[in-house]
Design an enzyme around this catalytic site. Structure first.
Site, PDB file in Angstrom:
ATOM      1  N   GLN A 109       3.206   9.716   1.524  1.00  0.00           N
ATOM      2  CA  GLN A 109       4.404   9.320   1.221  1.00  0.00           C
ATOM      3  C   GLN A 109       5.163   9.909   0.045  1.00  0.00           C
ATOM      4  O   GLN A 109       6.275   9.324  -0.106  1.00  0.00           O
ATOM      5  CB  GLN A 109       4.187   7.771   1.344  1.00  0.00           C
ATOM      6  CG  GLN A 109       3.633   7.210   2.469  1.00  0.00           C
ATOM      7  CD  GLN A 109       3.668   5.535   2.745  1.00  0.00           C
ATOM      8  OE1 GLN A 109       2.387   5.300   2.182  1.00  0.00           O
ATOM      9  NE2 GLN A 109       4.730   4.984   3.026  1.00  0.00           N
ATOM     10  N   CYS A 134       6.654  -0.386   6.849  1.00  0.00           N
ATOM     11  CA  CYS A 134       6.029   1.004   6.217  1.00  0.00           C
ATOM     12  C   CYS A 134       7.241   1.261   5.211  1.00  0.00           C
ATOM     13  O   CYS A 134       8.269   1.386   5.727  1.00  0.00           O
ATOM     14  CB  CYS A 134       5.817   1.888   7.133  1.00  0.00           C
ATOM     15  SG  CYS A 134       5.445   3.318   6.329  1.00  0.00           S
ATOM     16  N   LEU A 135       7.106   1.461   3.993  1.00  0.00           N
ATOM     17  CA  LEU A 135       8.001   2.074   3.128  1.00  0.00           C
ATOM     18  C   LEU A 135       8.748   3.152   3.472  1.00  0.00           C
ATOM     19  O   LEU A 135       9.783   3.460   3.146  1.00  0.00           O
ATOM     20  CB  LEU A 135       7.078   2.266   1.673  1.00  0.00           C
ATOM     21  CG  LEU A 135       6.767   1.131   0.925  1.00  0.00           C
ATOM     22  CD1 LEU A 135       6.256   1.467  -0.386  1.00  0.00           C
ATOM     23  CD2 LEU A 135       7.988  -0.171   0.783  1.00  0.00           C
ATOM     24  N   HIS A 185      -3.673   1.301   7.861  1.00  0.00           N
ATOM     25  CA  HIS A 185      -2.333   1.735   7.949  1.00  0.00           C
ATOM     26  C   HIS A 185      -2.282   3.068   7.020  1.00  0.00           C
ATOM     27  O   HIS A 185      -1.784   4.086   7.363  1.00  0.00           O
ATOM     28  CB  HIS A 185      -1.167   0.737   7.496  1.00  0.00           C
ATOM     29  CG  HIS A 185       0.062   1.165   7.471  1.00  0.00           C
ATOM     30  ND1 HIS A 185       1.030   0.678   8.164  1.00  0.00           N
ATOM     31  CD2 HIS A 185       0.642   1.963   6.705  1.00  0.00           C
ATOM     32  CE1 HIS A 185       2.202   1.167   7.953  1.00  0.00           C
ATOM     33  NE2 HIS A 185       1.954   2.082   6.910  1.00  0.00           N
ATOM     34  N   GLU A 186      -2.856   2.895   5.859  1.00  0.00           N
ATOM     35  CA  GLU A 186      -2.761   4.043   4.761  1.00  0.00           C
ATOM     36  C   GLU A 186      -3.640   5.089   5.379  1.00  0.00           C
ATOM     37  O   GLU A 186      -3.376   6.213   5.100  1.00  0.00           O
ATOM     38  CB  GLU A 186      -3.328   3.223   3.324  1.00  0.00           C
ATOM     39  CG  GLU A 186      -2.385   2.151   2.828  1.00  0.00           C
ATOM     40  CD  GLU A 186      -0.842   2.670   2.789  1.00  0.00           C
ATOM     41  OE1 GLU A 186      -0.625   3.644   2.776  1.00  0.00           O
ATOM     42  OE2 GLU A 186      -0.155   1.250   3.096  1.00  0.00           O
ATOM     43  N   GLY A 233       0.885  -1.165  -0.032  1.00  0.00           N
ATOM     44  CA  GLY A 233      -0.194  -0.064   0.041  1.00  0.00           C
ATOM     45  C   GLY A 233       0.880   1.166   0.116  1.00  0.00           C
ATOM     46  O   GLY A 233       2.154   1.165   0.300  1.00  0.00           O
ATOM     47  N   HIS A 276      -1.783   7.250   7.421  1.00  0.00           N
ATOM     48  CA  HIS A 276      -1.083   8.021   6.779  1.00  0.00           C
ATOM     49  C   HIS A 276      -1.796   9.344   6.301  1.00  0.00           C
ATOM     50  O   HIS A 276      -1.097  10.366   6.358  1.00  0.00           O
ATOM     51  CB  HIS A 276      -0.410   7.418   5.733  1.00  0.00           C
ATOM     52  CG  HIS A 276       0.793   6.726   5.632  1.00  0.00           C
ATOM     53  ND1 HIS A 276       1.956   7.222   6.237  1.00  0.00           N
ATOM     54  CD2 HIS A 276       1.050   5.373   5.520  1.00  0.00           C
ATOM     55  CE1 HIS A 276       2.684   6.235   6.276  1.00  0.00           C
ATOM     56  NE2 HIS A 276       2.457   5.183   5.900  1.00  0.00           N
TER      57      HIS A 276
HETATM   58 ZN   LIG Z   1       3.178   3.352   5.776  1.00  0.00          ZN
END
Ligand SMILES: [Zn+2]
Length: 168
Positions: free
Chosen positions: A51, A93-94, A135-136, A46, A139
């Site tokens: 991000q 997380c990226l 999670h997204e 995701g 963000h």
């Molecule tokens: Zn993340």
């Protein structure tokens, strides 16, 4: 199509509440394509617009990793309208490389969002998709998964987080 740079922990873009998307135009569709490509290249499941330093309430999910017949999907202005249960699952997380921690969240959710055609959708989900979407959506509110772990665990991560924030 173009790859976007994924900003890392410590970047202020990750802490801003994202703006509501009020028009789905060519620019937005391009951003969605770029985000899907960026997510795939990073082997993420995701990716949220903050991000890639875009303050917009938008995320993409690699549904192909959840169900191999499914296409990546955009969730525009997503909001959780119902949540049930509770479960602890490991997340990464990226934007926070090499950090994985167990996070407790609702197990099933109902999400309302606009699809890429601007149609309002409601989707009830559990498992991996419910986890990724929560999670997204965090963000989009400037919240990171490390905000949701115990302060003791976060304390143990301080050194690693500081290194990421300073480009180490
Ligand atoms: Zn993340």
């Amino acid at each position: 199509m173009a790859l976007r740079e994924i900003v890392l922990y410590g970047n202020p873009a990750l802490r801003i509440k994202a703006r509501t998307v009020d028009e789905i135009d060519d620019d937005l569709r391009q951003l969605v394509q770029d985000m899907v490509e960026t997510m795939d290249a990073a082997e993420g499941i995701g990716l949220a617009a903050p991000q890639v330093a875009e303050s917009l309430a938008l995320c993409v999910v690699n549904n192909g990793l959840i169900d191999e017949d499914a296409e990546p999907q955009a969730y525009i202005n997503p909001e959780i309208i119902h949540a049930d249960g509770e479960i602890e699952v490991e997340e990464g997380c990226l934007s926070i490389p090499d950090v994985r921690e167990d996070v407790r969240r609702p197990e099933t959710i109902k999400v309302r969002y606009l699809d890429i055609d601007g149609k309002q959708q409601e989707e009830e989900c559990g498992g991996m998709l419910a986890r990724v979407l929560q999670h997204e959506i965090d963000h989009l509110n400037g919240v990171l998964f490390v905000d949701r772990i115990s302060s003791i665990k976060r304390q143990l991560l301080q050194k690693r987080l500081k290194l990421i924030a300073t480009g180490g």
